[in-house]
Design a protein around this motif. Structure first.
Motif, PDB file in Angstrom:
ATOM      1  N   UNK A  70      29.213  20.792  30.986  1.00  0.00           N
ATOM      2  CA  UNK A  70      29.325  19.940  32.177  1.00  0.00           C
ATOM      3  C   UNK A  70      30.778  19.532  32.409  1.00  0.00           C
ATOM      4  N   UNK A  71      31.492  19.210  31.347  1.00  0.00           N
ATOM      5  CA  UNK A  71      32.901  18.822  31.480  1.00  0.00           C
ATOM      6  C   UNK A  71      33.752  20.000  31.949  1.00  0.00           C
ATOM      7  N   UNK A  72      33.481  21.181  31.411  1.00  0.00           N
ATOM      8  CA  UNK A  72      34.219  22.370  31.845  1.00  0.00           C
ATOM      9  C   UNK A  72      33.974  22.656  33.324  1.00  0.00           C
ATOM     10  N   UNK A  73      32.735  22.509  33.756  1.00  0.00           N
ATOM     11  CA  UNK A  73      32.406  22.739  35.165  1.00  0.00           C
ATOM     12  C   UNK A  73      33.096  21.692  36.037  1.00  0.00           C
ATOM     13  N   UNK A  74      33.070  20.432  35.614  1.00  0.00           N
ATOM     14  CA  UNK A  74      33.739  19.367  36.377  1.00  0.00           C
ATOM     15  C   UNK A  74      35.239  19.627  36.478  1.00  0.00           C
ATOM     16  N   UNK A  75      35.857  20.041  35.387  1.00  0.00           N
ATOM     17  CA  UNK A  75      37.285  20.362  35.393  1.00  0.00           C
ATOM     18  C   UNK A  75      37.569  21.533  36.333  1.00  0.00           C
ATOM     19  N   UNK A  76      36.706  22.527  36.299  1.00  0.00           N
ATOM     20  CA  UNK A  76      36.853  23.714  37.152  1.00  0.00           C
ATOM     21  C   UNK A  76      36.778  23.313  38.630  1.00  0.00           C
ATOM     22  N   UNK A  77      35.791  22.494  38.981  1.00  0.00           N
ATOM     23  CA  UNK A  77      35.649  22.034  40.364  1.00  0.00           C
ATOM     24  C   UNK A  77      36.884  21.243  40.781  1.00  0.00           C
ATOM     25  N   UNK A  78      37.343  20.351  39.918  1.00  0.00           N
ATOM     26  CA  UNK A  78      38.522  19.530  40.214  1.00  0.00           C
ATOM     27  C   UNK A  78      39.754  20.406  40.459  1.00  0.00           C
TER      28      UNK A  78
ATOM     29  N   UNK B  20      36.612  32.706  37.800  1.00  0.00           N
ATOM     30  CA  UNK B  20      36.850  32.148  36.464  1.00  0.00           C
ATOM     31  C   UNK B  20      35.971  30.936  36.155  1.00  0.00           C
ATOM     32  N   UNK B  21      34.781  30.929  36.694  1.00  0.00           N
ATOM     33  CA  UNK B  21      33.834  29.849  36.436  1.00  0.00           C
ATOM     34  C   UNK B  21      33.494  29.784  34.949  1.00  0.00           C
ATOM     35  N   UNK B  22      33.206  28.595  34.422  1.00  0.00           N
ATOM     36  CA  UNK B  22      32.772  28.508  33.029  1.00  0.00           C
ATOM     37  C   UNK B  22      31.507  29.329  32.754  1.00  0.00           C
ATOM     38  N   UNK B  23      30.762  29.650  33.792  1.00  0.00           N
ATOM     39  CA  UNK B  23      29.545  30.448  33.625  1.00  0.00           C
ATOM     40  C   UNK B  23      29.788  31.941  33.843  1.00  0.00           C
ATOM     41  N   UNK B  24      31.017  32.314  34.176  1.00  0.00           N
ATOM     42  CA  UNK B  24      31.330  33.704  34.500  1.00  0.00           C
ATOM     43  C   UNK B  24      31.117  34.651  33.313  1.00  0.00           C
ATOM     44  N   UNK B  25      31.173  34.136  32.109  1.00  0.00           N
ATOM     45  CA  UNK B  25      30.966  34.979  30.934  1.00  0.00           C
ATOM     46  C   UNK B  25      29.508  35.346  30.695  1.00  0.00           C
ATOM     47  N   UNK B  26      28.616  34.739  31.470  1.00  0.00           N
ATOM     48  CA  UNK B  26      27.190  35.040  31.333  1.00  0.00           C
ATOM     49  C   UNK B  26      26.775  36.041  32.404  1.00  0.00           C
TER      50      UNK B  26
END
Length: 142
Positions: free
Chosen positions: A23-31, A117-123
């Protein structure tokens, strides 16, 4: 002498840590992506969630915030010419939020940036769907 924690409690703590970390990685990515478009993280979240006309209450639910917070964010987006408030077609007491053409264009650009480069891109797509299914099951049980 203290009793060691149950293995289930350890597993749950570790899983909670992973979910919070994601969740923190996603929030940082959005920011980070929001800043490149001159938006705050909250404004980017509102634009991302504007999948069509909706009420302020619906947007607040999607953003997981109070309607008063959503109102503040929408006020800013409205001043930027990205969102309009219109009469609701079936509820004369409510207003409907609608993206302007400029808002639609910015939303499309934002969505493009969010998948890069989304935190979920590796899935894989299948893994993302499985993760979504598991998270939905966990939330429904709450």
């Amino acid at each position: 002498m203290t009793t060691p924690p149950e293995p289930q409690a350890i597993a749950e703590r570790e899983l909670c840590g992973l979910v919070n970390g994601l969740a923190q990685q996603i929030a940082d990515h959005v920011r980070e992506r929001a800043v490149t478009l001159g938006l705050t993280s909250a404004q980017a979240t509102a634009l991302r969630e504007m999948t069509g006309p909706m009420t302020m209450r619906e947007l607040a639910e999607r953003m997981s915030c109070e309607p008063s917070n959503a109102t503040f964010i929408v006020d800013k987006l409205e001043k930027q010419g990205l969102i309009e408030r219109r009469a609701h077609p079936t509820d004369r007491r409510a207003k409907q939020l609608v993206l302007t053409p400029e808002g639609n264009a910015l939303r499309e650009r934002l969505l493009e940036l969010l998948v890069q480069d989304s935190p979920l891109a590796g899935l894989t797509t299948q893994q993302q769907r499985a993760l979504q299914d598991l998270l939905e099951q966990a939330i429904i049980r709450s």
